[in-house]
Structure formats: C-alpha cells, structure tokens
Design an enzyme around this catalytic site. Structure first.
Site, PDB file in Angstrom:
ATOM      1  N   CYS A 163       0.793  -1.465   0.299  1.00  0.00           N
ATOM      2  CA  CYS A 163       0.004  -0.370  -0.429  1.00  0.00           C
ATOM      3  C   CYS A 163       0.863   0.945   0.424  1.00  0.00           C
ATOM      4  O   CYS A 163       2.285   1.428  -0.118  1.00  0.00           O
ATOM      5  CB  CYS A 163      -0.994   0.221   1.253  1.00  0.00           C
ATOM      6  SG  CYS A 163      -0.384  -0.386   2.756  1.00  0.00           S
ATOM      7  N   CYS A 212       3.526   1.707   2.446  1.00  0.00           N
ATOM      8  CA  CYS A 212       4.523   0.602   2.673  1.00  0.00           C
ATOM      9  C   CYS A 212       5.683   1.644   1.932  1.00  0.00           C
ATOM     10  O   CYS A 212       6.662   1.114   2.144  1.00  0.00           O
ATOM     11  CB  CYS A 212       4.252  -0.112   2.662  1.00  0.00           C
ATOM     12  SG  CYS A 212       2.771  -1.146   3.023  1.00  0.00           S
TER      13      CYS A 212
END
Lengths: 350, 77
Positions: free
Chosen positions: B10, B13
């Site tokens: 995502c 991250c």
C-alpha cells in the site's frame, strides 16, 4: 540517563504544546460557531447569488458543510488519535485470546473502534489473531467493527445530525459486529480458512513495548490528523458536492418515495446500491445528511451508509487471500442481513 | 546490516521503504533493504500491523510510517 536540562526541555515542549492546543480549541470553537453566518454571507453577499434559488441553496450548503466537516474531522481525529496511542493490535490480541465466545465478541467489537488498524493490514491481523487462539467469530467481530464503527463516522454524525443519530449508529454498528461475529463463530467454518494460514507460525519476532509520553501522544494525534486528511479530503469534498446538489435541486419529499419508511424495498435497495460503492465515512455522511433532509427514512439511510463503509469490494479481495470463497460469502451474507435488520427496525420504530 | 520493510504494497509501505533508502543514503550506513510483500512471510514475523521495519531480525516498528529521525537511530546504533 537523562540530564536535568533534558527534562526541563521536555517540560517546556509539553507546556508549549498544551498552550497551543488550548488556544487552538478556543479559536476552533469561535470559527465553528460563526460558520452559518460566514457561509450565508459568502453565498448571498460576496457571490451575489439570488436568495431562495436552487443554486444558491446548493452553494450555501457546500460553503457551510465543507469547513464544518473539515473542522469536526480535525478535532475528532486528533482526539481519537491520542486515545488510540494507548492501544495497539498486539495488546488487543493478547486481551482477546482466550476470551469466551460471547464476551469475546463484545470486547472485540468495542476494541475494533479504538484499536489503530488500516484495512491494508487486515490479512496479517487476521492471521495474527487466528493463530494466537482468538476464535474465528471473535476475529470477525473485530474485523466488522473496525471499519464500520469508526471515529470519523461518529464525529461527523454527531456534528451534522445530532447525538441521537450518532448514538443509534454506534449501538447498531456494535450490534451487527457482535451478532454477525457470533453467528459466524457458531457456524464452525474454521475449515474454510485457507490452509496456509494454519501452517503459519505467527509467534515470530515480537516488538518490545514502547512507552509514550504525553508529548508523544500529542504527536501521535497530530500525525493521525495529517494522515487521515491526506487520505479523505477529496472524498469529503465530493461527498459534500453531491450532498449540496441533492440539497439544492432535489425537491422536498422526493426521497420519501424511494428511501422512505413505507417502501418495503427501500432498505434492500439501499444496501444493494451501497455495497459496490467504495467511499469512506467522511464522504458518505454529507450525502446522508442531504438525503435525510429530503425525507429519506433513517433506517434506509443507516443501511446505505453501513453497507458503503462496512462491506467494500477491495477489502473482500484482500480477505480472499486468507478465506475460502464460502467463508467470504457467509461473511457478506451475515453482515448484509444484519444491516437489513437494522434498516427495517429503524424504519418501523421511528 | 539487514533491513526488511514489510507490507503488502500500500501507499504507506512504499513510503516507508523510500524513507529507509533515503536515510541509508544520507548516513552512508552499509545496509541492504529487502521489501517483503508476501502475506505468508509477513505473518510469519508475528507482526500484524503494516508497514513494519525489521533491522537485523529485530522488529523496530509496526503499523505506522516511521519518522526519518527514528530510522536514523535504528541504523546508527
């Protein structure tokens, strides 16, 4: 070891923070209270739009709701961010493992509201819970409550529609999370978790506990504000724009026919429309506000809102990695039934 | 030094990975960064908040994007 001057520095920073927060809140309060006048003045005096026209009514709604929603969001997210700094998914898991089924469902639903959790980590969280001995149904109570009963929705409902609607939302959201999780637990579907999950040894590395100072918690709250605003501001503005359109152009009472309490189909229809829609609470609630204003029934509107934020396609796709199709289907059916039940219940009693 | 950034991919991250890379560049620490996106592997570390940063098999943070200063402390220790 900390020296004395270090301690003094920290105290000073803390004092400064507290001072800034108090000033901020006071300022916030004054601006918030004068929003109706500001928006009305901006629409009719500054933009010179004719009073009573459709477009005027839409613009006033937009200019009033946008700062109002943003300001409410700000204060709620900051406050909840500070509260959340006391909770971690690790602590929640430790607390939930070994709880009996019904009590476990209740606690899981409650903790779902305040445990910091992002839907992109739904899978590792699911595995972490299940492998640590948290019952499947209890895990689901958490996974349902975490997105559905959230601080953004509660804060906005309270601010835009009053405490009664906010309380109804909180109570029914918890009810659905508890009962749906309990039902899923009773169905004994443990075999429908993907096999690799059970083979995972999730005890791995654990992190040492951090201890946070009040100052850290203030920073935590502030970070939450920045993060959530970056994520939702566009949804909020789009939601308010749709709401403003409904407010200005949809005639009074039209919604009573489609989403009114006398229509049998209004609740399932609301759910059907809501599930494929992917928005978040901040974007949906301005729409909800406008729908209610046009005669939509509270039950139908609640059902619509819950299905938009609790059941979303992207989340189902993520969960498919750990759940076999049958369990996914059960999850969707059980949660939608809960939402339908709540919708009908409120349309009947209110 | 072996650094692992854990996350399914995502936004947060990738931001975490970028920050770690930046700190390595700035400090000149000799370190390798590995991005772990596989759910099974992430789960096997016993963490369930992503993004998460692991430095030499020690979990440094979970469930949030770390600040640059924090990363510096982990790397320079």
């Amino acid at each position: 070891m900390k020296s004395k001057t270090d301690d003094k520095k920290i105290n000073k920073a803390l004092l400064l923070n507290i001072l800034m927060i108090t000033t901020g809140i006071t300022l916030w309060w004054f601006i918030y209270k004068s929003l109706p006048e500001i928006s009305s003045w901006a629409t009719y005096s500054l933009l010179q739009i004719e009073k009573g026209s459709h477009i005027g009514s839409s613009i006033e709604f937009f200019l009033y709701d946008t700062p109002k929603v943003m300001m409410l969001l700000f204060i709620v997210v900051f406050g909840v961010g500070m509260i959340r700094s006391f909770f971690t998914p690790e602590k929640t898991r430790a607390f939930l493992s070994g709880k009996s089924e019904f009590a476990g469902n209740v606690f899981a639903a409650l903790l779902g509201i305040i445990t910091p959790f992002c839907s992109c980590s739904a899978v590792p969280l699911f595995i972490g819970f299940v492998t640590a001995g948290v019952p499947l149904g209890v895990t689901f109570s958490f996974l349902i409550s975490a997105p559905m009963v959230n601080e953004i929705a509660l804060g906005l409902l309270y601010g835009l529609l009053g405490w009664k609607v906010a309380a109804i939302y909180l109570a029914t959201g918890l009810f659905i999370a508890i009962s749906a999780g309990w039902v899923i637990g009773r169905l004994n579907l443990e075999d429908h978790i993907e096999d690799w999950v059970k083979q995972t040894n999730a005890s791995g590395l654990a992190m040492e506990e951090e201890s946070l100072t009040l100052n850290d918690r203030i920073i935590y709250g502030w970070d939450a504000v920045k993060e959530i605003f970056a994520r939702v501001w566009l949804y909020v503005i789009l939601g308010i724009a749709v709401g403003a359109g409904i407010h200005g152009f949809v005639p009074e009472g039209v919604m009573a026919g489609i989403m009114g309490k006398d229509s049998i189909w209004s609740v399932p229809l609301s759910v059907l429309i809501g599930v494929p829609m992917y928005s978040n609470a901040a974007g949906v609630i301005p729409v909800v506000e406008a729908l209610l204003g046009k005669g939509a029934a509270l039950g139908s509107v609640l059902a619509f809102m819950m299905s938009v934020i609790a059941l979303s396609l992207p989340e189902l796709v993520i969960l498919r990695k750990v759940l076999k199709p049958k369990l996914i289907a059960v999850f969707v059916v059980v949660v939608s039934s809960g939402i339908l039940l709540v919708g009908y219940l409120f349309n009947i009693i209110l | 030094m072996e650094i692992k950034v854990l996350g399914p991919g995502c936004k947060k991250c990738s931001k975490t990975e970028k920050l770690v890379q930046e700190v390595i560049k700035e400090t000149g620490v000799d370190a390798t960064v590995e991005k772990v996106t596989d759910m099974m592997e992430i789960a096997s570390y016993g963490i369930f908040g992503t993004p998460s940063v692991i430095v030499d098999n020690e979990v440094k943070c979970t469930g949030k994007v770390p600040k640059k200063d924090e990363i510096k402390v982990w790397l320079l220790k």
